[in-house]
Design an enzyme around this catalytic site. Sequence first.
Site, PDB file in Angstrom:
ATOM      1  N   ALA A 146     -20.206  -1.978  -7.668  1.00 13.66           N
ATOM      2  CA  ALA A 146     -21.659  -1.989  -8.035  1.00 13.66           C
ATOM      3  C   ALA A 146     -21.552  -0.328  -8.852  1.00 13.66           C
ATOM      4  CB  ALA A 146     -22.502  -1.846  -7.008  1.00 13.66           C
ATOM      5  N   CYS A 147     -20.677   0.261  -8.771  1.00 13.76           N
ATOM      6  CA  CYS A 147     -20.551   1.615  -9.494  1.00 13.76           C
ATOM      7  C   CYS A 147     -20.540   1.556 -11.028  1.00 13.76           C
ATOM      8  CB  CYS A 147     -19.608   2.373  -8.866  1.00 13.76           C
ATOM      9  SG  CYS A 147     -20.087   3.093  -7.228  1.00 13.76           S
ATOM     10  N   ASP A 151       0.756  -1.305  -0.071  1.00 16.83           N
ATOM     11  CA  ASP A 151      -0.146   0.093  -0.008  1.00 16.83           C
ATOM     12  C   ASP A 151       0.856   1.268   0.048  1.00 16.83           C
ATOM     13  OD1 ASP A 151      -1.977   2.208   0.786  1.00 16.83           O
ATOM     14  OD2 ASP A 151      -3.422   0.161   1.123  1.00 16.83           O
ATOM     15  N   GLN A 195     -33.094   7.626  -0.902  1.00 23.75           N
ATOM     16  CA  GLN A 195     -32.294   6.618  -1.732  1.00 23.75           C
ATOM     17  C   GLN A 195     -32.199   5.649  -1.031  1.00 23.75           C
ATOM     18  OE1 GLN A 195     -31.404   9.629  -0.369  1.00 23.75           O
ATOM     19  NE2 GLN A 195     -29.501  10.172  -0.057  1.00 23.75           N
ATOM     20  N   LYS A 238     -17.709   6.099   3.825  1.00 24.10           N
ATOM     21  CA  LYS A 238     -18.915   5.755   3.018  1.00 24.10           C
ATOM     22  C   LYS A 238     -20.280   5.661   4.074  1.00 24.10           C
ATOM     23  CE  LYS A 238     -17.691   3.222  -0.642  1.00 24.10           C
ATOM     24  NZ  LYS A 238     -18.164   1.899  -1.486  1.00 24.10           N
ATOM     25  N   ALA A 239     -21.271   5.705   3.370  1.00 23.77           N
ATOM     26  CA  ALA A 239     -22.595   5.889   4.247  1.00 23.77           C
ATOM     27  C   ALA A 239     -22.638   5.255   5.537  1.00 23.77           C
ATOM     28  CB  ALA A 239     -23.820   5.464   3.118  1.00 23.77           C
ATOM     29  N   TYR A 277     -14.946   6.623 -11.782  1.00 20.41           N
ATOM     30  CA  TYR A 277     -14.674   5.586 -10.694  1.00 20.41           C
ATOM     31  C   TYR A 277     -15.212   4.409 -11.513  1.00 20.41           C
ATOM     32  CZ  TYR A 277     -14.879   2.515  -6.506  1.00 20.41           C
ATOM     33  OH  TYR A 277     -14.920   1.740  -5.619  1.00 20.41           O
ATOM     34  N   GLY A 337     -13.491   6.374  -2.120  1.00 23.15           N
ATOM     35  CA  GLY A 337     -13.963   6.905  -1.285  1.00 23.15           C
ATOM     36  C   GLY A 337     -15.427   6.459  -1.319  1.00 23.15           C
ATOM     37  N   ARG A 365     -30.104   1.233  -5.540  1.00 17.71           N
ATOM     38  CA  ARG A 365     -29.126   0.270  -6.111  1.00 17.71           C
ATOM     39  C   ARG A 365     -29.280  -1.066  -5.091  1.00 17.71           C
ATOM     40  NH1 ARG A 365     -23.398   2.223  -6.438  1.00 17.71           N
ATOM     41  NH2 ARG A 365     -23.935   2.939  -8.796  1.00 17.71           N
TER      42      ARG A 365
HETATM   43  P1  NAD Z   1      -9.741   1.759   0.992  1.00 18.80           P
HETATM   44  O1  NAD Z   1      -9.750   3.203   0.266  1.00 18.80           O
HETATM   45  O2  NAD Z   1      -9.826   1.344   2.254  1.00 18.80           O
HETATM   46  O3  NAD Z   1      -8.646   1.121   0.317  1.00 18.80           O
HETATM   47  C1  NAD Z   1      -7.833   1.133  -0.762  1.00 18.80           C
HETATM   48  C2  NAD Z   1      -6.397   1.194  -0.523  1.00 18.80           C
HETATM   49  O4  NAD Z   1      -5.721   1.452  -1.811  1.00 18.80           O
HETATM   50  C3  NAD Z   1      -5.887   2.342   0.554  1.00 18.80           C
HETATM   51  O5  NAD Z   1      -5.187   1.730   1.646  1.00 18.80           O
HETATM   52  C4  NAD Z   1      -4.843   3.143  -0.286  1.00 18.80           C
HETATM   53  O6  NAD Z   1      -3.983   3.812   0.421  1.00 18.80           O
HETATM   54  C5  NAD Z   1      -4.499   2.124  -1.630  1.00 18.80           C
HETATM   55  N1  NAD Z   1      -3.913   2.937  -2.500  1.00 18.80           N
HETATM   56  C6  NAD Z   1      -4.450   3.841  -3.035  1.00 18.80           C
HETATM   57  N2  NAD Z   1      -3.608   4.322  -4.108  1.00 18.80           N
HETATM   58  C7  NAD Z   1      -2.620   3.601  -4.184  1.00 18.80           C
HETATM   59  C8  NAD Z   1      -1.416   3.389  -4.745  1.00 18.80           C
HETATM   60  N3  NAD Z   1      -1.132   4.307  -5.755  1.00 18.80           N
HETATM   61  N4  NAD Z   1      -0.376   2.371  -4.470  1.00 18.80           N
HETATM   62  C9  NAD Z   1      -0.741   1.392  -3.539  1.00 18.80           C
HETATM   63  N5  NAD Z   1      -1.841   1.507  -2.739  1.00 18.80           N
HETATM   64  C10 NAD Z   1      -2.879   2.482  -3.101  1.00 18.80           C
HETATM   65  O7  NAD Z   1     -10.826   1.172   0.101  1.00 18.80           O
HETATM   66  P2  NAD Z   1     -11.625  -0.293   0.315  1.00 18.80           P
HETATM   67  O8  NAD Z   1     -12.963   0.074   0.807  1.00 18.80           O
HETATM   68  O9  NAD Z   1     -10.850  -1.406   1.094  1.00 18.80           O
HETATM   69  O10 NAD Z   1     -11.697  -0.941  -0.998  1.00 18.80           O
HETATM   70  C11 NAD Z   1     -10.848  -2.014  -1.626  1.00 18.80           C
HETATM   71  C12 NAD Z   1     -11.189  -2.169  -3.033  1.00 18.80           C
HETATM   72  O11 NAD Z   1     -12.611  -2.696  -3.150  1.00 18.80           O
HETATM   73  C13 NAD Z   1     -10.843  -0.992  -4.163  1.00 18.80           C
HETATM   74  O12 NAD Z   1     -10.428  -1.337  -5.271  1.00 18.80           O
HETATM   75  C14 NAD Z   1     -12.249  -0.600  -4.011  1.00 18.80           C
HETATM   76  O13 NAD Z   1     -12.603   0.284  -5.224  1.00 18.80           O
HETATM   77  C15 NAD Z   1     -13.287  -1.552  -4.055  1.00 18.80           C
HETATM   78  N6  NAD Z   1     -14.781  -1.488  -3.720  1.00 18.80           N
HETATM   79  C16 NAD Z   1     -14.907  -1.215  -2.451  1.00 18.80           C
HETATM   80  C17 NAD Z   1     -16.259  -1.039  -1.998  1.00 18.80           C
HETATM   81  C18 NAD Z   1     -16.676  -0.718  -0.683  1.00 18.80           C
HETATM   82  O14 NAD Z   1     -17.975  -0.439  -0.226  1.00 18.80           O
HETATM   83  N7  NAD Z   1     -15.425  -0.314   0.496  1.00 18.80           N
HETATM   84  C19 NAD Z   1     -17.283  -0.911  -3.065  1.00 18.80           C
HETATM   85  C20 NAD Z   1     -17.016  -1.398  -4.424  1.00 18.80           C
HETATM   86  C21 NAD Z   1     -15.739  -1.400  -4.645  1.00 18.80           C
END
Ligand code: NAD
Length: 330
Positions: free
Chosen positions: A119-120, A35, A220, A192-193, A149, A78, A285
């Site tokens: 789901a986005c 990370d 919503q 998130k929400a 996104y 986010g 959704r």
């Molecule tokens: P999160 O933001 O907590 O975790 C994502 C991590 O990626 C962060 O710790 C961030 O520092 C790291 N990151 C960002 N840029 C980076 C880079 N350049 N190099 C290395 N690391 C980097 O999000 P999450 O909720 O844990 O989501 C994880 C995955 O699931 C993501 O791909 C997100 O899009 C997907 N997702 C999450 C949700 C949800 O509800 N949480 C829903 C749909 C999809």
Amino acid sequence: MSDQTRVLVTGAGGFIGHHLVTFLKERGYWVRGVDIKEPEFSTTDADEFELLDLRRWDNCLQATREIDQVYALAADMGGMGFISANHSQILHNNALINLHTAEASRMNKVKRYLYTSSACIYPEYLQTEAEVTPLKEEDAYPAQPQDAYGWEKLITEKICEYYHLDHGFDTKIVRFHNIFGPLGTWEGGREKAPAAMCRKVAYAKLTKNPTVEIWGDGEQTRSFCYIDDCVTGIYKLLNSDYNQPLNLGQDYLISINDLADLVADIAGYQIEKKHIDGPQGVRGRNSNNDRLRDVLGWEPAITLRKGLESTYAWIEDQVRAQLASQKQAA
Ligand code: NAD
């Protein structure tokens, strides 16, 4: 090298990645977490944790060296407030991360690769009513995601599908529907929400000011899936032979107003909802889990109430600690 399966979790400093590392360690895997930041709320269980910016090709090669399986979770992301206001940054950063991570994994002969979509990606035109028809995987096209996104997620889904087709690279694609739980971002603009609602209710309760702000009219709707079900689901998917996109979420639909009431009930505190302008995302959704059940013989089982009970308790502790340190500083 031992004969333990070696796993890379990208985004291991984030919410889902951090929980996934713990889950995999409990099952005997050797785990490398990567990370750009350390986990914020507790230390990682990973055997190795490397701080690397995965937008960079050389870092992706380093991250994927001597690895059997990749869970690709890293993303600049986010909640609605963040993704509706940072389109170009999100598209740029996530495209670089995903193009490089997938190609480096293929070059380093990773055996299985799981990409976390969302789901986005689903079209806005199917999500205009609060009483929405649950979204099936094939509803993704004709594509019209609401934000950059979602467009980026769709492109990376396609990269995974074509790597599988062209190179026999064993890629999996999961589409998460609103994952929540303890140890996730709960303030600062990326939350998130469910986390935002727990924080608002906890502040209301602890400061004895019952007003809780809700973005829009609060009618919503969404479904929310608890983190333990999420990591179980992606583990099962990675170990399956399924290579097409698969929903992973709960199919219990709730409005944001009802979510606020549920959190308030868990907190044991009477709130007053105040509706204000704010980004709301699509009107409704929900996840259709027919394929999930068919493919994995499993679906998320933890109820929203049960998941929120542990999430709220954790966030109330964070808010209490923050209020105490503010009081001390004053
Ligand atoms: P999160 O933001 O907590 O975790 C994502 C991590 O990626 C962060 O710790 C961030 O520092 C790291 N990151 C960002 N840029 C980076 C880079 N350049 N190099 C290395 N690391 C980097 O999000 P999450 O909720 O844990 O989501 C994880 C995955 O699931 C993501 O791909 C997100 O899009 C997907 N997702 C999450 C949700 C949800 O509800 N949480 C829903 C749909 C999809």
